[in-house]
Write a protein that holds these residues in place. Structure first.
Motif, short mmCIF file in Angstrom:
data_model
loop_
_atom_site.label_atom_id
_atom_site.label_comp_id
_atom_site.label_asym_id
_atom_site.label_seq_id
_atom_site.Cartn_x
_atom_site.Cartn_y
_atom_site.Cartn_z
N SER A 94 0.86 -1.18 0.00
CA SER A 94 0.00 0.00 0.00
C SER A 94 0.89 1.23 0.00
O SER A 94 1.96 1.23 0.61
N ALA A 95 0.43 2.28 -0.67
CA ALA A 95 1.17 3.54 -0.73
C ALA A 95 0.16 4.68 -0.64
O ALA A 95 -0.92 4.60 -1.22
N THR A 96 0.52 5.70 0.12
CA THR A 96 -0.35 6.87 0.25
C THR A 96 0.46 8.14 0.18
O THR A 96 1.64 8.16 0.56
N PHE A 97 -0.17 9.20 -0.33
CA PHE A 97 0.46 10.51 -0.37
C PHE A 97 -0.16 11.34 0.74
O PHE A 97 -1.37 11.54 0.77
N LEU A 98 0.67 11.79 1.68
CA LEU A 98 0.20 12.52 2.85
C LEU A 98 0.79 13.92 2.90
O LEU A 98 1.95 14.13 2.51
N ASP A 99 0.00 14.84 3.42
CA ASP A 99 0.47 16.17 3.81
C ASP A 99 0.22 16.27 5.31
O ASP A 99 -0.93 16.16 5.75
N ILE A 100 1.29 16.48 6.07
CA ILE A 100 1.17 16.55 7.53
C ILE A 100 1.72 17.89 7.99
O ILE A 100 2.82 18.30 7.59
N ALA A 101 0.94 18.56 8.83
CA ALA A 101 1.36 19.85 9.39
C ALA A 101 1.14 19.83 10.89
O ALA A 101 0.26 19.13 11.41
N ASP A 132 -0.57 28.58 19.68
CA ASP A 132 0.05 29.83 20.12
C ASP A 132 -0.91 31.01 20.04
O ASP A 132 -0.50 32.16 20.02
N GLY A 133 -2.19 30.71 19.99
CA GLY A 133 -3.18 31.77 19.89
C GLY A 133 -3.50 32.13 18.45
O GLY A 133 -4.57 32.65 18.16
N ASN A 134 -2.58 31.89 17.53
CA ASN A 134 -2.79 32.19 16.11
C ASN A 134 -3.04 30.94 15.29
O ASN A 134 -3.22 31.03 14.09
N ALA A 135 -3.01 29.77 15.92
CA ALA A 135 -3.14 28.49 15.23
C ALA A 135 -2.16 28.40 14.07
O ALA A 135 -2.53 28.13 12.93
N THR A 136 -0.89 28.64 14.37
CA THR A 136 0.16 28.61 13.36
C THR A 136 0.27 27.21 12.77
O THR A 136 0.33 26.22 13.49
N ARG A 137 0.32 27.13 11.45
CA ARG A 137 0.41 25.85 10.74
C ARG A 137 1.82 25.70 10.19
O ARG A 137 2.24 26.45 9.31
N ALA A 138 2.57 24.71 10.72
CA ALA A 138 3.94 24.46 10.27
C ALA A 138 3.99 23.16 9.48
O ALA A 138 3.79 22.07 10.04
N PRO A 139 4.21 23.22 8.16
CA PRO A 139 4.30 21.99 7.36
C PRO A 139 5.46 21.11 7.83
O PRO A 139 6.57 21.60 8.05
N LEU A 140 5.20 19.81 7.99
CA LEU A 140 6.22 18.88 8.46
C LEU A 140 6.61 17.84 7.41
O LEU A 140 7.76 17.46 7.31
#
Length: 149
Positions: free
Chosen positions: A78-85, A90-98
């Protein structure tokens, strides 16, 4: 010299033919079954995310963009393409791509998420018949992915 070059060319051609014949026949699957490890609590969670949807695991936001599996008569993969952040509180809901890339069930270390608190890996891609026939507790489901600009 010409003879050794010809032998090398024949051997490399045979190797390429052998590689092409062993390529897996991937077919799309609508659900990715993922596992996550919280390294602080040592808890492993299994959750299912439909393709095109987002789920949360701790502070991570996981989006499944594609999921493919081999048919039952072939070697299981099985193979999947994922985007994880990481969604920081921090009050601003900062999204940091990982992580953004392919994960393979048979080789979780090949393309892995690197995070100090969480590990996430693909267990398998499921089709609706297999997802409904499996009993047990229900795993949390993902939510519709937000539109990206």
């Amino acid at each position: 010299m010409k003879r050794s070059f010809a032998i090398a060319a024949i051997c490399s051609t045979c190797a390429m033919i052998g590689t092409a014949s062993s390529a897996l026949d991937y077919r799309p699957a609508p659900i990715a079954q993922l596992q996550g490890l919280d390294k602080i609590t040592a808890r492993i969670s299994t959750f299912e995310v439909p393709v095109g949807q987002v789920t949360r695991f701790g502070t991570l936001e996981i989006r499944v963009d594609a999921c493919y599996r081999t048919p039952p008569e072939e070697r299981p993969e099985s193979a999947t393409f994922l985007d994880i952040a990481d969604i920081r509180d921090d009050g601003n809901a900062t999204r940091a791509p990982l992580f953004s890339g392919w994960m393979f069930a048979s080789s979780p270390g090949l393309s892995a998420l690197e995070h100090p608190v969480y590990d996430v890996w693909l267990k398998e891609c499921l089709d609706p018949a297999n997802a409904q026939s499996e009993g047990g507790e229900s795993a949390p489901q993902g939510q519709a992915a937000p539109e990206q600009p």
